[in-house]
Design an enzyme around this catalytic site. Structure first.
Site, mmCIF file in Angstrom:
data_model
loop_
_atom_site.group_PDB
_atom_site.id
_atom_site.type_symbol
_atom_site.label_atom_id
_atom_site.label_comp_id
_atom_site.label_asym_id
_atom_site.label_seq_id
_atom_site.Cartn_x
_atom_site.Cartn_y
_atom_site.Cartn_z
ATOM 1 N N ASP A 31 72.529 17.514 72.511
ATOM 2 C CA ASP A 31 72.871 16.093 72.644
ATOM 3 C C ASP A 31 74.057 15.971 73.597
ATOM 4 O OD1 ASP A 31 72.091 13.588 70.430
ATOM 5 O OD2 ASP A 31 73.558 13.244 72.009
ATOM 6 N N LEU A 73 63.630 14.002 72.159
ATOM 7 C CA LEU A 73 63.986 12.713 71.553
ATOM 8 C C LEU A 73 65.130 12.037 72.303
ATOM 9 C CD1 LEU A 73 62.269 14.012 69.259
ATOM 10 C CD2 LEU A 73 63.859 13.032 67.625
ATOM 11 N N ASN A 99 62.598 18.673 82.253
ATOM 12 C CA ASN A 99 63.322 19.894 81.848
ATOM 13 C C ASN A 99 62.846 20.398 80.485
ATOM 14 O OD1 ASN A 99 64.816 19.927 84.168
ATOM 15 N ND2 ASN A 99 66.612 18.938 83.279
ATOM 16 N N TYR A 145 63.925 1.226 80.367
ATOM 17 C CA TYR A 145 63.469 1.934 79.156
ATOM 18 C C TYR A 145 61.942 2.064 79.170
ATOM 19 C CZ TYR A 145 63.138 3.141 74.180
ATOM 20 O OH TYR A 145 62.883 3.768 72.990
#
Ligand code: UDP
Length: 315
Positions: A31, A73, A99, A145
């Protein structure tokens, strides 16, 4: 199994980490902490099967060792946040997806993309089935988005078709629960925060737009089942129980036992008018459907927000 999860410190990612660790798997959690929070994973950090790496998945991925399952995610997920960071949002869907797919290809691992009901845009078909191609404004404010997720789906299918990667695509509808950020602007934390402070609930537009809310534990169960299936095309995961935003505000009032006011504010650009998943495919393929009732899920969420901000309890 050994898992690599991007966006692991986020709302859904952290619950997924919990479930995989609970069942005895090992997790490498990635993250960049733009919106994720290290606190969401604090209880796992000492676990011997858990490693956290702070990194940006649009850059080369530093994780070492073999992986069986790769989960992508990472994304800004709330309209307030992706509107504030449109380029990063496009990058996590494009180079970030690439990636993570490359890692899956290299390891011969399975790959799951967290996609979105926003692929359907402001839908002309209702409820939305996976076969619907959507009605998306490609240059509107939300396009950063919607289009990044649509591109991510196309890239995922291309890696499957070209390289045989065992891919899954989850189209996630509105999800809520503990570990949502109280200030992320989405309607569930916004209304709960307002209710806990005794402030008016801010309804955007006239409140006749609809959404359906799925509790996070149900969603995570769906993601795990999908990741283990052989379905390559997108699968809707969400709660088919549809409410207007006004009805949702009424549900919050009932739950919080208060005479909260409602105030009406302008509807954001391109805000979808209706949204409800058709989950026949998930039911049939995965034997999955949501189990947690809205009142129960909201109660758990309120409890979490109270613990996060003790000042709320007093107000
Ligand atoms: N919304 C609202 N008040 C708020 C926040 C959101 O009425 O304080 C509305 C928003 O306009 C949308 C719905 O609630 O119609 C769901 O918004 P959210 O940002 O949670 O997610 P979206 O489904 O739009 O991605």
């Amino acid at each position: 199994m050994r898992h690599l999860i991007s966006g692991a410190a986020g709302f859904i990612g952290s619950h997924l980490c919990d479930r995989l660790i609970e069942r005895g798997d090992s997790v490498v959690a990635l993250d960049n902490l733009i919106t994720g929070s290290r606190g969401n994973l604090a209880h796992l950090e000492a676990h011997r099967d858990f490693v956290f790496i702070e990194c940006d998945v649009t850059q080369p991925i530093p994780a070492e060792g073999r992986f069986d399952q790769v989960w992508h995610l990472a994304s800004l997920a709330s309209p307030k946040e992706y509107l504030a960071h449109p380029i990063e949002t496009l990058e996590s869907g494009s180079s970030g997806t690439r990636n993570m797919l490359e890692v899956a290809l290299y390891h011969g691992a399975r790959f799951l993309l967290s996609s979105t009901s926003e692929c359907y845009g402001d839908p002309l078909e209702h409820p939305q089935r996976e076969t619907y191609w959507g009605h998306v404004n490609p240059v509107g404010l939300r396009s950063c988005y919607d289009e990044s997720k649509r591109y991510a789906e196309a890239l995922t299918m291309a890696y499957h078709r070209t390289h045989g990667v065992r891919t899954s695509i989850a189209r996630i509808f509105n999800t809520y629960g503990p570990r949502m950020a109280l200030n992320d602007g989405r309607v569930v934390p916004a209304f709960l925060d307002q209710a806990l402070r005794g402030r008016p609930l801010t309804i955007f537009g006239d409140g006749t737009q609809t959404r359906s809310f799925c509790y996070v534990s149900d969603l995570v169960e769906g993601l795990i089942r999908l990741s283990e299936s052989d379905e390559r095309y997108p699968v809707n995961l969400g709660n088919p129980s549809e409410l207007t935003i006004r009805e949702f505000a009424e549900a919050i009032r009932r739950l919080m036992g208060s005479d909260l006011e409602m105030v009406f504010e302008p509807l954001p650009d391109d805000d979808p008018r209706k949204r409800r998943p058709d989950i026949s495919k998930a039911k049939q393929l995965l034997g999955w459907e949501p189990r947690v009732k809205l009142e129960d899920g909201l109660r758990e969420t309120v409890e979490y927000f109270r613990q996060q901000a003790p000042a709320h309890s007093a107000s």
